[in-house]
Design a protein around this motif. Structure first.
Motif, PDB file in Angstrom:
ATOM      1  N   PRO A   1     -17.133 -39.235  29.208  1.00 47.88           N
ATOM      2  CA  PRO A   1     -17.491 -39.906  27.858  1.00 47.88           C
ATOM      3  C   PRO A   1     -17.327 -39.153  26.732  1.00 47.88           C
ATOM      4  O   PRO A   1     -17.297 -37.934  26.719  1.00 47.88           O
ATOM      5  CB  PRO A   1     -19.036 -39.895  28.321  1.00 47.88           C
ATOM      6  CG  PRO A   1     -19.177 -39.490  29.409  1.00 47.88           C
ATOM      7  CD  PRO A   1     -18.146 -38.920  29.969  1.00 47.88           C
ATOM      8  N   LYS A   2     -17.344 -39.859  25.354  1.00 44.33           N
ATOM      9  CA  LYS A   2     -17.143 -39.139  24.357  1.00 44.33           C
ATOM     10  C   LYS A   2     -18.435 -38.191  24.089  1.00 44.33           C
ATOM     11  O   LYS A   2     -19.493 -38.444  24.493  1.00 44.33           O
ATOM     12  CB  LYS A   2     -17.314 -39.983  23.055  1.00 44.33           C
ATOM     13  CG  LYS A   2     -16.011 -41.092  22.827  1.00 44.33           C
ATOM     14  CD  LYS A   2     -15.830 -41.559  21.680  1.00 44.33           C
ATOM     15  CE  LYS A   2     -14.406 -41.816  21.234  1.00 44.33           C
ATOM     16  NZ  LYS A   2     -14.490 -42.322  19.877  1.00 44.33           N
ATOM     17  N   LEU A   3     -18.075 -37.210  23.223  1.00 45.75           N
ATOM     18  CA  LEU A   3     -19.128 -36.221  22.765  1.00 45.75           C
ATOM     19  C   LEU A   3     -20.162 -36.826  22.269  1.00 45.75           C
ATOM     20  O   LEU A   3     -20.077 -37.369  21.225  1.00 45.75           O
ATOM     21  CB  LEU A   3     -18.701 -35.142  21.921  1.00 45.75           C
ATOM     22  CG  LEU A   3     -19.535 -33.999  21.440  1.00 45.75           C
ATOM     23  CD1 LEU A   3     -20.016 -33.327  22.686  1.00 45.75           C
ATOM     24  CD2 LEU A   3     -18.669 -32.953  20.576  1.00 45.75           C
ATOM     25  N   PRO A   4     -21.488 -36.835  22.531  1.00 46.86           N
ATOM     26  CA  PRO A   4     -22.653 -37.447  21.773  1.00 46.86           C
ATOM     27  C   PRO A   4     -22.698 -36.794  20.431  1.00 46.86           C
ATOM     28  O   PRO A   4     -22.646 -35.759  20.352  1.00 46.86           O
ATOM     29  CB  PRO A   4     -24.029 -36.887  22.680  1.00 46.86           C
ATOM     30  CG  PRO A   4     -23.369 -36.746  24.002  1.00 46.86           C
ATOM     31  CD  PRO A   4     -21.892 -36.200  23.741  1.00 46.86           C
ATOM     32  N   PRO A   5     -23.122 -37.776  19.482  1.00 52.62           N
ATOM     33  CA  PRO A   5     -23.234 -37.276  18.175  1.00 52.62           C
ATOM     34  C   PRO A   5     -24.211 -36.080  17.881  1.00 52.62           C
ATOM     35  O   PRO A   5     -23.852 -35.260  16.746  1.00 52.62           O
ATOM     36  CB  PRO A   5     -23.633 -38.489  17.313  1.00 52.62           C
ATOM     37  CG  PRO A   5     -23.230 -39.715  18.200  1.00 52.62           C
ATOM     38  CD  PRO A   5     -23.384 -39.347  19.704  1.00 52.62           C
ATOM     39  N   ALA A   6     -25.185 -36.126  18.369  1.00 55.95           N
ATOM     40  CA  ALA A   6     -26.124 -35.102  18.557  1.00 55.95           C
ATOM     41  C   ALA A   6     -25.801 -33.767  18.794  1.00 55.95           C
ATOM     42  O   ALA A   6     -26.051 -32.642  18.282  1.00 55.95           O
ATOM     43  CB  ALA A   6     -27.247 -35.383  19.196  1.00 55.95           C
ATOM     44  N   ASP A   7     -24.682 -33.690  19.696  1.00 51.54           N
ATOM     45  CA  ASP A   7     -24.123 -32.415  20.194  1.00 51.54           C
ATOM     46  C   ASP A   7     -22.763 -32.139  19.260  1.00 51.54           C
ATOM     47  O   ASP A   7     -22.176 -30.857  19.658  1.00 51.54           O
ATOM     48  CB  ASP A   7     -23.523 -32.518  21.698  1.00 51.54           C
ATOM     49  CG  ASP A   7     -24.869 -32.578  22.647  1.00 51.54           C
ATOM     50  OD1 ASP A   7     -25.840 -32.109  22.307  1.00 51.54           O
ATOM     51  OD2 ASP A   7     -24.700 -33.183  23.803  1.00 51.54           O
ATOM     52  N   ARG A   8     -22.305 -32.910  18.521  1.00 52.40           N
ATOM     53  CA  ARG A   8     -21.172 -32.672  17.818  1.00 52.40           C
ATOM     54  C   ARG A   8     -21.277 -31.663  16.672  1.00 52.40           C
ATOM     55  O   ARG A   8     -22.098 -31.643  15.853  1.00 52.40           O
ATOM     56  CB  ARG A   8     -20.669 -33.994  16.962  1.00 52.40           C
ATOM     57  CG  ARG A   8     -19.308 -34.060  16.480  1.00 52.40           C
ATOM     58  CD  ARG A   8     -18.928 -35.498  15.944  1.00 52.40           C
ATOM     59  NE  ARG A   8     -17.299 -35.595  15.384  1.00 52.40           N
ATOM     60  CZ  ARG A   8     -16.494 -35.846  16.325  1.00 52.40           C
ATOM     61  NH1 ARG A   8     -16.837 -35.941  17.600  1.00 52.40           N
ATOM     62  NH2 ARG A   8     -15.395 -35.807  15.809  1.00 52.40           N
ATOM     63  N   PRO A   9     -20.364 -30.445  16.742  1.00 48.62           N
ATOM     64  CA  PRO A   9     -20.487 -29.384  15.679  1.00 48.62           C
ATOM     65  C   PRO A   9     -20.178 -30.005  14.226  1.00 48.62           C
ATOM     66  O   PRO A   9     -19.374 -31.142  14.189  1.00 48.62           O
ATOM     67  CB  PRO A   9     -19.804 -28.435  15.928  1.00 48.62           C
ATOM     68  CG  PRO A   9     -18.638 -29.187  16.928  1.00 48.62           C
ATOM     69  CD  PRO A   9     -19.478 -30.085  17.668  1.00 48.62           C
ATOM     70  N   PRO A  10     -20.330 -29.230  13.205  1.00 49.82           N
ATOM     71  CA  PRO A  10     -19.987 -29.817  11.961  1.00 49.82           C
ATOM     72  C   PRO A  10     -18.444 -29.514  11.621  1.00 49.82           C
ATOM     73  O   PRO A  10     -18.064 -28.659  11.019  1.00 49.82           O
ATOM     74  CB  PRO A  10     -20.660 -28.714  10.920  1.00 49.82           C
ATOM     75  CG  PRO A  10     -20.988 -27.630  11.791  1.00 49.82           C
ATOM     76  CD  PRO A  10     -21.148 -28.000  13.066  1.00 49.82           C
TER      77      PRO A  10
END
Length: 178
Positions: A8-17
Motif C-alpha cells: 500500500p502507499k505510504l500513509p500521509p502521516a508517515d510521509r517525510p517532508p
C-alpha cells in the motif's frame, strides 16, 4: 502477496517532508528500540525514523541488510578541505523491518550507484579510503576521504597526504580529451 500485488502507499502521516523533485521509491515500517517509525527511500536519499532530514545516498558510508535488520552507517564530517571532505563513521543505526518489501534492494542499489571511485590507502597514523560519489542534484563528483577508526584527523602529515591522494585520484579519473 500475490504476483501483481503491491505494498500500500505510504500513509500521509508517515510521509517525510519531501522536496519538490523528490519521489518515494520504497518504504517499510521500522523499529529501532526507541519506538516505531518508517524508513523511506527516495530518489534523493534515505529518511530514517527520528531524523528531521534526509541522508543523501552519498552520505551513507555503509548499509547492511541482515534479512531482518537494516543497518545504516552515515558519514560525519571532520574537516572541510579544498575540493573534498574528511569524514568518519557516525554510530551505526539499525532498524528491524518486518515487511521490508523493496526497501533493502533500493538502499543497496542507490548507495552502490552513488560510488564512482574508491580506493584504500595507508596514511600517517592509520588508513583512509578516498572516494568519489555522485550526489543527487550536484554536477560532477563529490570527493571524500573516510578515515579508518583510530586514525587521527587533525595531524598535518595526514592532511598533506590526503590532499596528495585526492589530487592523484582526481587526475586518474579525469576524462581524457581526444
Amino acid at each position: 502477496m500475490g504476483l501483481f500485488s503491491r505494498k500500500p502507499k505510504l500513509p500521509p502521516a508517515d510521509r517525510p517532508p519531501l522536496a519538490a523533485d523528490e519521489r518515494v521509491l520504497a518504504w517499510a515500517a521500522a523499529g529501532n528500540g526507541e519506538g516505531d517509525g518508517v524508513v523511506v527511500a527516495t530518489n534523493l536519499g534515505l529518511w530514517l525514523p527520528g531524523r528531521g532530514h534526509r541522508l543523501g545516498w552519498h552520505d551513507i558510508l555503509k548499509a547492511v541488510w541482515s534479512g531482518r535488520e537494516l543497518t545504516v552507517t552515515p558519514a560525519e564530517t571532520l574537516v572541510e578541505r579544498d575540493g573534498y571532505t574528511v569524514v568518519t563513521d557516525c554510530p551505526a543505526e539499525s532498524y528491524l523491518l518486518l515487511d521490508p518489501g523493496e526497501l533493502p534492494h533500493q538502499v543497496r542499489a542507490r548507495v552502490t550507484r552513488s560510488v564512482a571511485y574508491t580506493e584504500h590507502h595507508p596514511v600517517p597514523g592509520g588508513g583512509a579510503r578516498v572516494a568519489a560519489r555522485r550526489a543527487a542534484g550536484v554536477d560532477g563528483l563529490t570527493w571524500t576521504v573516510r578515515l579508518d577508526p583510530g586514525t587521527p584527523p587533525d595531524e598535518e602529515d595526514l592532511l598533506a597526504e590526503t590532499d596528495r591522494l585526492v589530487t592523484a585520484a582526481r587526475a586518474a579519473t579525469a576524462p581524457v580529451d581526444g
